[in-house]
Structures are given as C-alpha cells and as structure tokens.
Design a protein around this motif. Sequence first.
Motif, PDB file in Angstrom:
ATOM      1  N   ASN A 266       0.820  -1.209   0.000  1.00 50.23           N
ATOM      2  CA  ASN A 266       0.000   0.000   0.000  1.00 50.23           C
ATOM      3  C   ASN A 266       0.856   1.262   0.000  1.00 50.23           C
ATOM      4  OD1 ASN A 266      -1.842  -2.057   0.399  1.00 50.23           O
ATOM      5  ND2 ASN A 266      -3.156  -0.846   1.725  1.00 50.23           N
ATOM      6  N   LEU A 267       2.004   1.212   0.663  1.00 46.68           N
ATOM      7  CA  LEU A 267       2.919   2.350   0.597  1.00 46.68           C
ATOM      8  C   LEU A 267       3.413   2.542  -0.828  1.00 46.68           C
ATOM      9  CD1 LEU A 267       4.682   4.564   1.772  1.00 46.68           C
ATOM     10  CD2 LEU A 267       6.345   2.813   2.441  1.00 46.68           C
ATOM     11  N   ALA A 268       3.691   1.436  -1.503  1.00 48.14           N
ATOM     12  CA  ALA A 268       4.161   1.528  -2.889  1.00 48.14           C
ATOM     13  C   ALA A 268       3.122   2.198  -3.782  1.00 48.14           C
ATOM     14  CB  ALA A 268       4.492   0.132  -3.417  1.00 48.14           C
ATOM     15  N   LEU A 269       1.843   1.894  -3.564  1.00 49.21           N
ATOM     16  CA  LEU A 269       0.801   2.516  -4.387  1.00 49.21           C
ATOM     17  C   LEU A 269       0.734   4.017  -4.143  1.00 49.21           C
ATOM     18  CD1 LEU A 269      -2.119  -0.082  -4.238  1.00 49.21           C
ATOM     19  CD2 LEU A 269      -0.190   0.081  -5.829  1.00 49.21           C
ATOM     20  N   LEU A 270       0.936   4.433  -2.902  1.00 51.59           N
ATOM     21  CA  LEU A 270       0.978   5.873  -2.619  1.00 51.59           C
ATOM     22  C   LEU A 270       2.176   6.520  -3.322  1.00 51.59           C
ATOM     23  CD1 LEU A 270       0.103   6.439   1.162  1.00 51.59           C
ATOM     24  CD2 LEU A 270      -1.264   7.002  -0.837  1.00 51.59           C
ATOM     25  N   LEU A 271       3.302   5.835  -3.272  1.00 45.98           N
ATOM     26  CA  LEU A 271       4.502   6.379  -3.909  1.00 45.98           C
ATOM     27  C   LEU A 271       4.324   6.472  -5.420  1.00 45.98           C
ATOM     28  CD1 LEU A 271       7.154   4.431  -1.813  1.00 45.98           C
ATOM     29  CD2 LEU A 271       6.643   6.880  -1.673  1.00 45.98           C
ATOM     30  N   LEU A 272       3.635   5.507  -6.001  1.00 43.96           N
ATOM     31  CA  LEU A 272       3.368   5.563  -7.439  1.00 43.96           C
ATOM     32  C   LEU A 272       2.471   6.740  -7.788  1.00 43.96           C
ATOM     33  CD1 LEU A 272       2.821   1.793  -8.331  1.00 43.96           C
ATOM     34  CD2 LEU A 272       4.686   3.281  -9.120  1.00 43.96           C
ATOM     35  N   LEU A 284       7.563  -2.794  -3.374  1.00 47.61           N
ATOM     36  CA  LEU A 284       6.862  -3.936  -3.959  1.00 47.61           C
ATOM     37  C   LEU A 284       7.725  -5.189  -3.899  1.00 47.61           C
ATOM     38  CD1 LEU A 284       5.122  -2.310  -7.055  1.00 47.61           C
ATOM     39  CD2 LEU A 284       4.045  -3.084  -4.930  1.00 47.61           C
ATOM     40  N   LEU A 285       9.011  -5.027  -4.167  1.00 43.37           N
ATOM     41  CA  LEU A 285       9.927  -6.167  -4.087  1.00 43.37           C
ATOM     42  C   LEU A 285      10.039  -6.681  -2.653  1.00 43.37           C
ATOM     43  CD1 LEU A 285      12.770  -5.044  -6.523  1.00 43.37           C
ATOM     44  CD2 LEU A 285      11.221  -6.983  -6.823  1.00 43.37           C
ATOM     45  N   ALA A 286      10.088  -5.757  -1.695  1.00 40.86           N
ATOM     46  CA  ALA A 286      10.168  -6.163  -0.291  1.00 40.86           C
ATOM     47  C   ALA A 286       8.910  -6.913   0.127  1.00 40.86           C
ATOM     48  CB  ALA A 286      10.380  -4.938   0.596  1.00 40.86           C
ATOM     49  N   GLY A 287       7.753  -6.415  -0.305  1.00 46.43           N
ATOM     50  CA  GLY A 287       6.507  -7.093   0.019  1.00 46.43           C
ATOM     51  C   GLY A 287       6.419  -8.458  -0.628  1.00 46.43           C
ATOM     52  N   ALA A 288       6.840  -8.539  -1.880  1.00 47.02           N
ATOM     53  CA  ALA A 288       6.810  -9.818  -2.588  1.00 47.02           C
ATOM     54  C   ALA A 288       7.728 -10.830  -1.913  1.00 47.02           C
ATOM     55  CB  ALA A 288       7.208  -9.615  -4.045  1.00 47.02           C
ATOM     56  N   ALA A 289       8.899 -10.375  -1.487  1.00 45.58           N
ATOM     57  CA  ALA A 289       9.843 -11.264  -0.811  1.00 45.58           C
ATOM     58  C   ALA A 289       9.275 -11.800   0.498  1.00 45.58           C
ATOM     59  CB  ALA A 289      11.159 -10.532  -0.548  1.00 45.58           C
ATOM     60  N   ALA A 290       8.370 -11.018   1.111  1.00 39.48           N
ATOM     61  CA  ALA A 290       7.744 -11.435   2.371  1.00 39.48           C
ATOM     62  C   ALA A 290       6.534 -12.338   2.137  1.00 39.48           C
ATOM     63  CB  ALA A 290       7.330 -10.208   3.175  1.00 39.48           C
ATOM     64  N   GLN A 296       3.575  -8.800  -5.361  1.00 39.84           N
ATOM     65  CA  GLN A 296       4.178  -9.477  -6.505  1.00 39.84           C
ATOM     66  C   GLN A 296       3.433  -9.129  -7.794  1.00 39.84           C
ATOM     67  OE1 GLN A 296       6.897 -11.451  -6.794  1.00 39.84           O
ATOM     68  NE2 GLN A 296       6.522 -11.665  -8.982  1.00 39.84           N
ATOM     69  N   LEU A 297       2.101  -9.163  -7.749  1.00 42.76           N
ATOM     70  CA  LEU A 297       1.310  -8.839  -8.932  1.00 42.76           C
ATOM     71  C   LEU A 297       1.485  -7.385  -9.336  1.00 42.76           C
ATOM     72  CD1 LEU A 297      -1.988 -10.770  -8.083  1.00 42.76           C
ATOM     73  CD2 LEU A 297      -0.314 -11.358  -9.850  1.00 42.76           C
ATOM     74  N   ALA A 298       1.534  -6.490  -8.330  1.00 42.89           N
ATOM     75  CA  ALA A 298       1.705  -5.065  -8.633  1.00 42.89           C
ATOM     76  C   ALA A 298       3.069  -4.813  -9.264  1.00 42.89           C
ATOM     77  CB  ALA A 298       1.537  -4.231  -7.366  1.00 42.89           C
ATOM     78  N   TRP A 299       4.096  -5.508  -8.791  1.00 41.54           N
ATOM     79  CA  TRP A 299       5.426  -5.359  -9.362  1.00 41.54           C
ATOM     80  C   TRP A 299       5.438  -5.847 -10.821  1.00 41.54           C
ATOM     81  CZ3 TRP A 299       9.203  -8.625 -11.352  1.00 41.54           C
ATOM     82  CH2 TRP A 299      10.486  -8.082 -11.482  1.00 41.54           C
ATOM     83  N   GLN A 300       4.755  -6.970 -11.081  1.00 41.08           N
ATOM     84  CA  GLN A 300       4.681  -7.482 -12.455  1.00 41.08           C
ATOM     85  C   GLN A 300       3.926  -6.507 -13.346  1.00 41.08           C
ATOM     86  OE1 GLN A 300       2.862 -11.313 -11.890  1.00 41.08           O
ATOM     87  NE2 GLN A 300       4.764 -12.309 -11.256  1.00 41.08           N
ATOM     88  N   ASP A 301       2.813  -5.966 -12.859  1.00 38.52           N
ATOM     89  CA  ASP A 301       2.030  -4.997 -13.637  1.00 38.52           C
ATOM     90  C   ASP A 301       2.880  -3.766 -13.956  1.00 38.52           C
ATOM     91  OD1 ASP A 301      -0.137  -6.649 -13.607  1.00 38.52           O
ATOM     92  OD2 ASP A 301      -1.158  -5.609 -11.956  1.00 38.52           O
ATOM     93  N   LEU A 302       3.662  -3.324 -12.979  1.00 36.62           N
ATOM     94  CA  LEU A 302       4.510  -2.141 -13.175  1.00 36.62           C
ATOM     95  C   LEU A 302       5.495  -2.360 -14.303  1.00 36.62           C
ATOM     96  CD1 LEU A 302       5.274   0.694 -12.111  1.00 36.62           C
ATOM     97  CD2 LEU A 302       6.850  -0.442 -10.535  1.00 36.62           C
ATOM     98  N   HIS A 303       6.074  -3.553 -14.375  1.00 35.12           N
ATOM     99  CA  HIS A 303       7.072  -3.808 -15.400  1.00 35.12           C
ATOM    100  C   HIS A 303       6.445  -4.138 -16.743  1.00 35.12           C
ATOM    101  CE1 HIS A 303      10.944  -3.633 -13.257  1.00 35.12           C
ATOM    102  NE2 HIS A 303      10.165  -3.800 -12.202  1.00 35.12           N
ATOM    103  N   GLN A 304       5.225  -4.601 -16.772  1.00 35.31           N
ATOM    104  CA  GLN A 304       4.533  -4.825 -18.045  1.00 35.31           C
ATOM    105  C   GLN A 304       4.214  -3.508 -18.722  1.00 35.31           C
ATOM    106  OE1 GLN A 304       1.158  -7.226 -17.058  1.00 35.31           O
ATOM    107  NE2 GLN A 304       2.357  -9.122 -16.863  1.00 35.31           N
ATOM    108  N   GLN A 305       4.133  -2.444 -17.931  1.00 35.05           N
ATOM    109  CA  GLN A 305       3.830  -1.130 -18.490  1.00 35.05           C
ATOM    110  C   GLN A 305       5.057  -0.461 -19.093  1.00 35.05           C
ATOM    111  OE1 GLN A 305       2.063   1.117 -15.301  1.00 35.05           O
ATOM    112  NE2 GLN A 305       0.428  -0.370 -14.980  1.00 35.05           N
ATOM    113  N   ASP A 306       6.251  -1.019 -18.753  1.00 36.28           N
ATOM    114  CA  ASP A 306       7.499  -0.408 -19.265  1.00 36.28           C
ATOM    115  C   ASP A 306       7.656  -0.620 -20.782  1.00 36.28           C
ATOM    116  OD1 ASP A 306       8.022   0.351 -16.723  1.00 36.28           O
ATOM    117  OD2 ASP A 306       9.425  -1.276 -16.284  1.00 36.28           O
TER     118      ASP A 306
END
Length: 306
Positions: A266-272, A284-290, A296-306
Amino acid sequence: MVVDLQARLRDALAGSDVDELVELGCDLADAGRQEQALACFQRAVDLGQDWIWFNVANTLRELDRPTEAVTAYQRAIAAGQSDAWLNLAHVLDSLGDLAGAMEAYRAAGQAGGQPEGHVQLAHLLHQQGEPQRAQAALAPALQRGYLPAVALAARWRWENTRESADPVLEQQLRAGAGVDGSARADLAELLIATGRREQAREQLQLGAKLGQRECWLPLGNLLAGDDLSAEPGQEQEVDGAEVDKAGAEEAYRAGIAAGDEWCHHNLALLLLQRGDVRAAEEHLLAGAAAGDELAQLAWQDLHQQD
C-alpha cells in the motif's frame, strides 16, 4: 555486579544449595548469561530437583536449542510441572510438529488449566479448515471469560457475518480490542461500515500507540480514503473528510517498522501516485519477498507497463 555473579557462580556450583542455584540461575538469565544460568539449573537437577527441568527447558529455548528444550519440558511435565505444557506446545509449533503442538495445547488447557492453550489449539484448528472443531476447542476459554478467547470468537463472527448492526458483536470486539490488535482492526472496520469513521480512526490510532501492529495498515488505508487507485494529483474526499496522504504514508512506514510486511504494497501505491517509481518498486519487491501476492502482482504490472 559481574564479579559478584562470578563469585556466586563458583560457590553455587561447588555447593548443594538448590535455592541459591535457582536464584542465581534466574539472575544470570536476567543478565543475558544463559549458558551459566543453564549450568546452575542443571546442577540443581543433578541434586535431585526434577521440577527445575522447567527452568532448564526455558533456558535451552532461549539458547535456540529447541529439540533439547522439548525433552526438558517433557521431563518437567513428568515431574508435575503442568505449566510446562504451554511452553512445550509453542516449541513444537515452532518446529513444525503440528500434531504434537495441538496435543500439547490441548493438555495445557485441560491438565494445565491454562486458557491460552484452548485459544492456541483453536487457532491451529481454524487454520486447518476445521471451524467447528475450532469453536469447540475455544469454548472452555470463553466460558472463563478469557479476553483473548472473546476477541478471537468475535473476529471469526465478524469475518463470517459482517453483521455491522449487531450491538453484541460490537461489544465483543470492543472487549477484545485491548488484548488483540486484529480485533481492534475489525472493530474499526465495523465502525466504518456504520458511518463512524472518526471513531474508527481513534481506535486505530490508540491501537498503534499500544503497539498493536495490526492497526497500522487499516489506519493507513483509512487516512488514504480506502481508495489507493486514484490518479496522481486527484483530490479525494470520503464522507466529508479530506484524505490525509501524508498521514497514510507515515502509518504504512510505521507498520513496516513494526514488522507488518503487508504495508509495503500500500505504501508503494501511494509512492506511485506521486511519481516515485523507484521507491515504489523497492517496496513492492520487499513485500513480494515477504510473501505478499498483491505486491508481486503489482510489481509485475509495473514492469509490463514499461
């Protein structure tokens, strides 16, 4: 103090004063000198005081020697120390011995008279997908009015029914909020559902001050307006109250510091929302690692937009 403890240790190990050995062992444990404390307790056991296996077991647990601690707790129980059942259950649980932990929790509640044993057994049964057996296991602790049991029962009821207009459920959640951060978070959700957002905020802020880490994430969500999908710069208003993005960010960061890894997402979404992609990606990576699948899904979505 160090010299005094060392002199006492030398004399105690050379003698046969069990009371001094136990007292010194406790003093050494309090001073963080666990190995020396263990030597005192083991010397007392060697002198025929089997009840001190409980102290031996607790010290072994502190020394991160759980397998040895299990044997010591079992010996303490055999010596009549029924309070050792709960500690034994915790160690077996940590070792992944689910069946053994459940039996020990059951014994802690029944033979040991410890209502926490009933609560922990109920937790495990519920996690195993056996809600009816979990409710039955919790019943003896509820009959004693044990607040953690009251809180757990109320949480399950809220989870299953979402009866926001039920005054009894609200009363039960309030009763359990002081000992269970998740019950306080559920109480806040109930308050929000009945239009009492300010009361919900006060409850979550109180829980956060009391060290209930479960309150940080919902507090952040409440301050963020429960809507983290807004476009950057978009003003939000919920029930007439302005959204406090800075306060939400502070809450999420405090939650992470307290050990709530789910706050990363949720912090990552605010930062975005404010365009800080690099920092958002780190969270997002820290959350996914936990183990947070949303991160994990948000991180994948972020990179699909690149």
